[in-house]
Design an enzyme around this catalytic site. Sequence first.
Site, short mmCIF file in Angstrom:
data_model
loop_
_atom_site.label_atom_id
_atom_site.label_comp_id
_atom_site.label_asym_id
_atom_site.label_seq_id
_atom_site.Cartn_x
_atom_site.Cartn_y
_atom_site.Cartn_z
N CYS A 27 -42.73 -17.53 29.02
CA CYS A 27 -44.03 -18.22 28.94
C CYS A 27 -44.68 -18.45 30.30
CB CYS A 27 -43.88 -19.56 28.24
SG CYS A 27 -43.35 -19.38 26.55
C1 LIG Z 1 -42.89 -24.88 15.91
C2 LIG Z 1 -43.54 -26.21 15.54
C3 LIG Z 1 -45.04 -25.95 15.38
C4 LIG Z 1 -43.03 -26.74 14.25
O1 LIG Z 1 -43.63 -27.98 14.00
P1 LIG Z 1 -42.77 -29.24 13.55
O2 LIG Z 1 -43.70 -30.27 13.07
O3 LIG Z 1 -41.83 -29.56 14.65
O4 LIG Z 1 -42.02 -28.61 12.32
P2 LIG Z 1 -40.55 -28.74 11.85
O5 LIG Z 1 -39.90 -27.42 12.14
O6 LIG Z 1 -39.85 -29.94 12.35
O7 LIG Z 1 -40.83 -28.92 10.34
C5 LIG Z 1 -41.56 -30.05 9.79
C6 LIG Z 1 -41.53 -29.89 8.29
O8 LIG Z 1 -42.40 -28.80 7.93
C7 LIG Z 1 -41.65 -27.79 7.27
N1 LIG Z 1 -42.12 -26.49 7.74
C8 LIG Z 1 -41.73 -25.81 8.85
N2 LIG Z 1 -42.36 -24.63 8.92
C9 LIG Z 1 -43.17 -24.56 7.87
C10 LIG Z 1 -44.08 -23.59 7.41
N3 LIG Z 1 -44.30 -22.43 8.05
N4 LIG Z 1 -44.78 -23.87 6.28
C11 LIG Z 1 -44.58 -25.01 5.61
N5 LIG Z 1 -43.73 -25.97 6.00
C12 LIG Z 1 -43.03 -25.75 7.11
C13 LIG Z 1 -40.20 -28.04 7.67
O9 LIG Z 1 -39.32 -27.58 6.68
C14 LIG Z 1 -40.15 -29.54 7.77
O10 LIG Z 1 -40.01 -30.11 6.51
P3 LIG Z 1 -39.08 -31.42 6.33
O11 LIG Z 1 -39.74 -32.50 7.15
O12 LIG Z 1 -39.13 -31.62 4.87
O13 LIG Z 1 -37.74 -31.02 6.88
C15 LIG Z 1 -43.28 -27.25 16.65
O14 LIG Z 1 -41.93 -27.61 16.67
C16 LIG Z 1 -43.69 -26.81 18.00
O15 LIG Z 1 -44.81 -26.50 18.26
N6 LIG Z 1 -42.85 -26.80 18.96
C17 LIG Z 1 -43.28 -26.46 20.31
C18 LIG Z 1 -42.65 -25.28 20.83
C19 LIG Z 1 -43.36 -23.99 20.64
O16 LIG Z 1 -44.25 -23.76 19.89
N7 LIG Z 1 -42.88 -23.08 21.43
C20 LIG Z 1 -43.29 -21.73 21.39
C21 LIG Z 1 -42.68 -20.99 22.49
S1 LIG Z 1 -43.29 -21.59 24.05
#
Ligand SMILES: CC(C)(COP(=O)(O)OP(=O)(O)OC[C@H]1O[C@@H](n2cnc3c(N)ncnc32)[C@H](O)[C@@H]1OP(=O)(O)O)[C@@H](O)C(=O)NCCC(=O)NCCS
Length: 374
Positions: free
Chosen positions: A157
Site C-alpha cells: 500500500c
Molecule cells: C474490511 C472491512 C471493510 C470490513 O468491515 P468490518 O466492519 O470490520 O467487517 P467485519 O469483517 O468485522 O464484519 C462485520 C459484520 O459484517 C459481516 N460481513 C462481512 N463482510 C460482509 C459482506 N461482504 N457482506 C455482508 N456482510 C458482511 C460479518 O460477517 C460481520 O457480521 P457479524 O457482526 O454478524 O459477525 C474493514 O475491516 C476494513 O476496512 N478494514 C481496514 C483494512 C482494509 O481495508 N485494508 C485493505 C488493505 S490496505
Amino acid sequence: MSQEIVISGGGLWNPEYTITNEELVEAYNAWAQKYNFEHAATIEAGTEDAKPYSSAEFVAKASGIKSRFVFCKDGVLDIDRMRPAFLERGDDELSQQAEMAVNAARIAMAEAKKTGRDIDAVIVSCAYTQRSYPAIAIEVQKELGIEGFGFDMLVACSAATFALQRAYEMVAAGTAKCVLAINPELTSPQVNYRDRDSHFIFGDVATATIVEKAETCTSEHSYEIVSTKAVTSFSNNIRSNFGYTSRATDADPYSADKLFHQAGRKVFKEVCPMAAKHIGEHIAQHDLSPNDISRWWLHQANINMNTLITKQLLGRVATVAEAPIVLDRYANTASAGSLIAFNLYHKDLKKGDYGLICSFGAGYSIGSLVLKKR
Ligand SMILES: CC(C)(COP(=O)(O)OP(=O)(O)OC[C@H]1O[C@@H](n2cnc3c(N)ncnc32)[C@H](O)[C@@H]1OP(=O)(O)O)[C@@H](O)C(=O)NCCC(=O)NCCS
C-alpha cells in the site's frame, strides 16, 4: 539536500471496465449458493461451514466502495471462474502492467511538459509486479524512449509514497535529474472473488508522477516536496503468500492464503492510530499543525479509516473538500489511492498552500510527503 525539489506533473489512468457492488455481489452470491448446494451434505453434517452471503449495502457502508475499475472484466463475474481471464502476451508484446504504466506516464509527462529525453530514471512501484525480470520499469523506459535506468520496487500500500521518496532522494543526491515514478496497480488477479470478506476491496488503476529540481520545472502546477517520512512495522494482518517459491512447495499455489487476505478489524484498529501519529509528527517537524494543511491526499482503503484519522488530527471530521475520497469510484487501489486523490484534487490550491500525501497499509507501512504549492 537544500535544493528545492518538486512534483511537476501527475497522471491518472483507469481501465475502461467497471464492476459495481451490485454486479460483484450478485456473482458472489450465485457462486455461494451453488457451492452450498453442492456441499449440502458436509455442511449439514457440520464438517464445513456454509459460504455466507454478501451484500452491496454492507460493502458501501463498511468501506465506502461502490464501484471499481478492472483491467479485464471477463471471467470475474463467471461463477465457474471467479478471476479475470487474461490473454497471455508474447515476449515481444507490451505486458499488461507496462501498458497501464505507460498510459499513466504519458499523462504525467504532458502535465510536466516533459518528453522521454528529459527523464533519466523510471521507478515502477506497486503492490505486485507481473513478473520478476526484466523489470517492468525497464520495459516502460524502452517504450517511452528514456535513457538512463529503471527499477521496480514493492511496498504494498505504500509503494507509491515510498517511490516518491526514492525519487526525491535521487534528485537530491544528483543520481537522476528527472524521475518518473509509476504505480500500475493491477490488483484484480490477486483478489479472492470467492471470499465474502474481501471480494469487494480492490480495483485496478495506474498513477504516475514526475519529480525534478525546481530549476528545470516548467509546468503550470507544481509542488515543492518540503519533506518525506516513512515508517514500517512488521504485521501479518495483511498478507499474500504467493511468490516464486510457491512452485517449490507441495502446497496449492492458488490457495486462499496465496491471494490477498487480511484481518480487517485488526488492521483498522492498529493502522489508524499509527497513521495519525505518523502524520502529526511529520507536520510538526515543520512547525505546522493539522489546521495548516489545506488538502489531505490520504490512502484510500476504507472511508471509515480516513474519517477516524482526520478526526484524530483535526479534532473534527475533515470535509471532503479537505480530504477527498475516491473510494466510491475506484475502490482500494493498493498504493495508488492517495495519488488518485492528488491527481483529481490539486489544481485549485493556491501558492503557499500546504498539502499532505499519506499512505498506510500492508507491511505495516506508512509513507508521507509534505507538499507546498508553488
Ligand atoms: C474490511 C472491512 C471493510 C470490513 O468491515 P468490518 O466492519 O470490520 O467487517 P467485519 O469483517 O468485522 O464484519 C462485520 C459484520 O459484517 C459481516 N460481513 C462481512 N463482510 C460482509 C459482506 N461482504 N457482506 C455482508 N456482510 C458482511 C460479518 O460477517 C460481520 O457480521 P457479524 O457482526 O454478524 O459477525 C474493514 O475491516 C476494513 O476496512 N478494514 C481496514 C483494512 C482494509 O481495508 N485494508 C485493505 C488493505 S490496505
